[in-house]
Enzyme design. Sequence first.
Site, PDB file in Angstrom:
ATOM      1  N   GLU B  81       0.822  -1.212   0.000  1.00 18.88           N
ATOM      2  CA  GLU B  81       0.000   0.000   0.000  1.00 18.88           C
ATOM      3  C   GLU B  81       0.855   1.262   0.000  1.00 18.88           C
ATOM      4  OE1 GLU B  81      -2.666   0.674   3.305  1.00 18.88           O
ATOM      5  OE2 GLU B  81      -3.263   2.623   2.491  1.00 18.88           O
ATOM      6  N   ASP B 149       9.594   5.263  15.367  1.00 17.67           N
ATOM      7  CA  ASP B 149       9.446   6.685  15.119  1.00 17.67           C
ATOM      8  C   ASP B 149       9.864   7.432  16.383  1.00 17.67           C
ATOM      9  OD1 ASP B 149       8.681   9.201  14.353  1.00 17.67           O
ATOM     10  OD2 ASP B 149       6.527   8.849  14.550  1.00 17.67           O
ATOM     11  N   ASP B 151      10.489  11.402  17.810  1.00 16.06           N
ATOM     12  CA  ASP B 151      10.215  12.769  17.410  1.00 16.06           C
ATOM     13  C   ASP B 151      10.549  13.718  18.550  1.00 16.06           C
ATOM     14  OD1 ASP B 151       8.231  14.140  15.132  1.00 16.06           O
ATOM     15  OD2 ASP B 151       8.419  15.237  17.024  1.00 16.06           O
TER      16      ASP B 151
END
Lengths: 480, 470
Positions: B81, B149, B151
């Site tokens: 996808e 991830d 951040d």
Amino acid sequence: MNVANRSSRAAVSPLASSSSAATTAVKGGLVEVDMYTDIPSFELSLDEFEEFALARLKVLRKIEELKTRNTPHEAFRTALASTLKQHLPNPKIDAASHYILRAAYCRTEDLRRWFLAQECKLFSFRLENCSNIREFMKANSIDLERVDKTEKERLRSKLTSVIGAPSPLEFPSTEYYKVPFMEALRLVSNRECYLEKGMAYIPLAKIISIVEAKYRVGLSKSLVFAGHNIDNATDEEHSRIGPLLKSMNSQYTGPTQLSSLDNGEALTAANVDANARSMPLCMSQLHSGLKRDHKLKHQGRLQYGLFLKGAGMTMEEHTAFFQREFTKIMTGEQFNKQYGYSIRHMHGKEGKRASYTPYNCMKIVLGSPPSGGEHHGCPYKHYDDENLTALLGKLKIGSEGRDAIMKLKREGNPNLACAKHFEVVHGGAGSVEGVSLEGVGNHPNAWFAASRKYYEAKEGGGGGKGSLGSGSKEIEVMAE
Amino acid sequence: MGAQVEEEHEFGVNDTAADAVASKTKPINSVTDFSPELLSIYYSRLFPFELLHSWLSYDPSTLTGNTTKQLAGASILSRREFSTTVQIHGDEIYKRYQSFSTQADIATAIRKQNPLKIDIGAVFNYAPKDHKSLPGGKLQPVQRELVFDVDLTDYDPIRNCGCSGAAICGKCWKFMVMAMEVMDAGLREDFGFKHLAWIYSGRRGVHCWVCDEGAREMGNDARSSVASYFEVSLASEKNKNAHLPHPLHPMLRRAHKILEPHFISSIIPEDGHGLLATQASWTKLLLTLPEAANPVSIELEKKWRSNKHHSSPAEKWEELKAALQSFIGKSGNSKAPKNVSNSDKLKIEHWPIETVFKYTYPRLDINVSKGMNHLLKSPFCVHPKTGRVCVPINMELVQEFDPLTVPTLRQLMNELDEYAGDSVGHEWQKTSLKGAFEHFQKKFLNPMLNDVRKSQRAEREKRAAVVGDF
Ligand SMILES: [Zn+2]
């Protein structure tokens, strides 16, 4: 009942999803622990099939009960050990019952979840008890690489820096194994193992949780697989075992001598007619059949007689009652000669002196259907729709109740139809003090006991005296 | 379908509403660094479609360019996808369930859409673009890189460099360096993963893509377990009683070994986050000591306040640790005061480690890692707020990576204009993207595809052995 002569293979073919070597650890006759990866292939009679299944059901329900009550660990273990000893005394019963229930509980998500939860608790209990885990794992091809001495020494400070690690004193005698971390996710999550290059280093004691996880995953997969396949089974046995499996989860496993719970007046030859209104349809059909024909055929005498016994009727009263009816078409001498023995036998006073228990619904549903002149069996199973509708109509059950009962009957749920019948004729029974609906629809005696309690509470007196008239007539209806 | 959007938070969610409005009405403040026109040129001339294609195909034949054979790898790509964020009449539209069979398909679609962002999702059992023709629930993810991830916004409570929100500086970027070092070591040494791609997220964070076959095939439970393994609950304003368990797990021990030097060089000094640089800051830190260690804080506070000692923050840290050790009787011939309980001793012993962790341990956005079906921004995208390219990061030189010198679109256009060298295979080779992209190819892509080749060969031999067809 002649089902005892029919034999039936316990393994329903679509359940076979794996086939590895025998994997049971047995000690002193009792099963120590079993992964159930091997489908048993012995022959079982239909009676055994049912008996074993119920035995395990009792164990699993006990586990659920103990856990619901937050039973402390030690008390749980003691209680479960004695339950196991009583109900699953040998590996044959254990394996057979596991597979029968697996087949019975694979049908829906809810059933699977319940079965999986109880079976996993049972498995953990046994694994903890197992005297030789290494042997067990070897037999189940759970591949574990043992950490050798040099490596263990090299990693000492790391292995002992993990929560729950053995103390410095225990460390030298602790065996370590390494498994791919994917096999030890719970330990990885909680940082309860040392990891190196994708391998989790785990002391033997903690390997248990890994074996448990493996068992849970395997059983869960098998259940889902079986659930998808059970309806496609073309096995000729399936047509006979199918209904049994379907009703298994609603089986009544409570006390069968329901009279012991019943403080009402004892059931006697004198008051049995008055109590006929409290009988489930199968029994009221037998009762009215007996009243009308003044005899009952063999199957009917067993089904009805054991029911009466279960309802607290003594052998003497039982004899008196049957004699009263039968002697309307025969002499007392004939009756005694032909039927006296079998009544005494039923009460354990003759022959093997075994105490026969009343039939539960499954036994009646699975039994042979009644033919001409016979009144035994389960009306919700054995009568055709037209007859049953007419019968319910004559019993003055309103069209709404009748439709609800018939719908369940047509859907192949005799147990539910019978429970619905109870509900319809005992309005608000669930909220009447002292009335237990447990087992209604699964055991005729439970139905009877609940109904008696209901009338007692409603009418403030025993046995429904004086209300005999119309009720008695209503149930004198032909089943044909 | 629109409700299913699981957006990676880098873009959108953490921006203030004012930001979002601003981005609709006028382009970006740094108009020189980013514009749809520059982006369009980037996609047509510089975006490394060949690297993206080669990676997501997991097909070694893409290395040699010999892709005529229909290999298993090609079908992995076609079931992947892609989602894009495109701007239409000032509105941002999020388009999910796109899939492509070839590199040319990807390039054509991206060049046509000119998306502000490209997200990469899972590999499904069917081509996601056909999802509408499949019965509900039929489309299931079957593999996905394990992703992480990190951040900087999650570091706001401990950033003391003047930055907050989207702003970053060299001082706070150090947090990312520390996170990458700890995670990279953990994933490789503990889990044995080999093929890790670290990517700058374009503004204030980093992403890690673990691409080993075993990682890609992990279910959600395994992803959660790995994520939890790295998760540490640290004392915060809200939860002052969070303590590291004892004993300290080897993973945390290693993390501490990596992190303490960074703590000393980047967190405590004046030119870092100043944790031990001023009287106000060290007083504040001393107040976080367990109450039982009050004699130590009182003594050190008094000593450091007097001007006699001009010790550096690093010296203060060592002095503090030594004082605590000696206070609990762990050093020299000192003895612990009788009124200090064992549990207090343990708290005091752990305090320096917990303090280092509080200011340095990776703060992962754990939910990104837990789900197979979570979308994450593709490498090589351009961040619309900064105009900077999401470049791969070379872990060997991670301490030298400076997000503020990552090329912007404007800069890249200038470099293209000014290039006067030989002709090259790919236009990105003419620009300052060259180093990062080549590193991705040589140090990540090639070794990974070689491993895929090896495992494919082993698989073929195994099959051949089964049918006796050697
Ligand atoms: Zn900063």
